[in-house]
Write an enzyme that holds these catalytic residues in place. Structure first.
Site, PDB file in Angstrom:
ATOM      1  CB  ALA A 122      -0.888  -0.001   1.242  1.00 40.48           C
TER       2      ALA A 122
ATOM      3  N   GLY B 257       3.901  -1.673  -4.984  1.00 38.96           N
ATOM      4  CA  GLY B 257       4.794  -2.813  -4.775  1.00 38.96           C
ATOM      5  C   GLY B 257       5.229  -3.307  -6.146  1.00 38.96           C
TER       6      GLY B 257
ATOM      7  CG  ASN C  77      18.094   1.854 -12.606  1.00 42.97           C
ATOM      8  OD1 ASN C  77      19.197   1.610 -12.110  1.00 42.97           O
ATOM      9  ND2 ASN C  77      17.071   2.269 -11.881  1.00 42.97           N
TER      10      ASN C  77
ATOM     11  N   GLY D  13      15.887   5.117 -18.647  1.00 41.90           N
ATOM     12  CA  GLY D  13      14.968   6.219 -18.393  1.00 41.90           C
ATOM     13  C   GLY D  13      14.588   6.944 -19.674  1.00 41.90           C
TER      14      GLY D  13
ATOM     15  CB  THR E 128       5.457   6.290  -9.467  1.00 40.66           C
ATOM     16  OG1 THR E 128       5.854   7.536  -8.923  1.00 40.66           O
ATOM     17  CG2 THR E 128       5.477   5.223  -8.395  1.00 40.66           C
TER      18      THR E 128
ATOM     19  N   GLY F 197       9.264   1.786 -14.779  1.00 37.27           N
ATOM     20  CA  GLY F 197      10.216   0.677 -14.938  1.00 37.27           C
ATOM     21  C   GLY F 197       9.526  -0.672 -14.815  1.00 37.27           C
ATOM     22  CG  ASP F 198       7.646  -1.833 -11.171  1.00 38.91           C
ATOM     23  OD1 ASP F 198       8.752  -2.382 -11.097  1.00 38.91           O
ATOM     24  OD2 ASP F 198       7.119  -1.233 -10.218  1.00 38.91           O
TER      25      ASP F 198
ATOM     26  CB  CYS G  94       3.488   3.894 -17.661  1.00 31.69           C
ATOM     27  SG  CYS G  94       3.566   3.610 -15.900  1.00 31.69           S
TER      28      CYS G  94
ATOM     29  CB  SER H 222      -0.023   5.347 -14.580  1.00 32.05           C
ATOM     30  OG  SER H 222       1.045   4.501 -14.217  1.00 32.05           O
TER      31      SER H 222
END
Length: 325
Positions: free
Chosen positions: A28, A55, A199, A237, A266, A269-270, A300, A309
């Protein structure tokens, strides 16, 4: 239950595509917008507090599921008030939660102090993510029957190693996003990896080598490949990404897709790593897989929040089509 019923391995066998299994963290995210960080002994007020799903594991599972790929999330969640919010967010994205285990106590939590400048300072409470892990028999079978397994570094390294060894022994490709805890990756985990995705900062920390230009990145990546990693995908990036496939294959450079306005990075990258895994599982290779992942990440960053997003398949296709025109 919020999952598709307790079908476990049978559900996986019945799927047309071998699913992606994402093993990792669910948090959370408590976001506090502030003008600046408080000084020692100082009390500041925040205008609001928002609780958002996050997470790295949950973000990646949601990203793959939203792209329409059958995705199971394997993780541990607490028994507090935030657990139901997170389960609902993952289910809404389309992820299957058959192997999400309830652990008495708090869910993983990230306190995010978001300054006006866009800089953020984060304090993480591991909660259920760091509690003792127990992989169920169903989860073990699912790992061995998956199309691929995707890991990050926000759960105990011993769990990642156990999962990677199970998958590797069964011939299942293992992807590791290097984001999360800092520090070296266990050699026995590196030896199981089909794809390691850091990264440039994470790559420098993992190897102790400079990564300020493409040549240096290639040298650092080669060090990891010498330890058994098949291919290294470096996230750069705003500069895009660089894939080092290993062997005699040429490296592939992908520039970032232009985003008209960057709102919040935020979870980008995921989103990128999960989209790349989906692309590879669907048979895309090299440049095509990178383009798919770049298009997803480009969408995103134009929206607020990590999980909220994440794009769906049609949005990614739209961006790819526009780029080709």
């Amino acid at each position: 239950s919020l999952s598709i019923g307790r079908l476990g391995g049978q559900a996986i066998r019945a799927m047309a595509q071998k699913p992606l299994l994402v093993v990792g963290s669910v948090n959370a995210d408590l976001v506090l917008p502030i003008d600046r960080l408080p000084l020692a002994g100082e009390t500041l007020s925040a205008a609001s507090m928002e609780t958002l799903p996050g997470g790295k594991g949950a973000n990646q599972a949601a990203a793959a599921a939203k792209l329409g790929y059958p995705t199971f999330f394997v993780g541990q969640i607490g028994t507090d008030a935030n657990a139901s919010l997170l389960k609902a967010a993952l289910t809404e994205a389309g992820a299957y939660l058959d192997y999400l285990r309830d652990v008495p106590g708090p869910t993983g939590t990230a306190l995010i102090l978001l300054q006006k400048t866009g800089e953020n300072s984060i304090i993480i409470v591991g909660g259920a993510n760091q509690a003792e892990w127990q992989l169920s028999e169903g989860a073990r079978v699912a790992i061995q029957r998956a199309g691929a397994v995707l890991l990050q570094r926000e759960i105990p390294e011993a769990v990642n190693t156990e999962v990677a060894q199970l998958a590797h022994a069964a011939g299942v490709p293992v992807f590791l996003d290097a984001g999360g805890v800092e520090g070296p990756i266990a050699p026995e985990l590196l030896a199981c990896l089909s794809v390691l995705s850091p990264n440039e900062t994470e790559l420098a920390r993992l190897t102790g080598l400079p990564t300020s230009n493409e040549q240096e990145i290639q040298v650092a990546a080669q060090q990891l490949q010498d330890l058994g990693v098949k291919s290294v995908l470096v996230k750069l990036g705003a500069d895009g990404s660089l894939l080092l496939p290993g062997g005699d294959a040429e490296s592939v450079r992908q520039t970032a897709f232009p985003a008209p306005k960057v709102v919040d990075t935020t979870g980008a990258g995921d989103c990128f790593t999960a989209a790349y895994a989906v692309a590879i599982m669907e048979g895309k290779v090299g440049a095509d897989a990178l383009r798919f992942a770049s298009a997803a990440a480009c969408i995103c960053v134009q929206r607020l929040g990590a999980m909220p997003s994440l794009p769906n398949r049609s949005e990614v296709v739209e961006v790819l089509t526009a780029q080709q025109e």
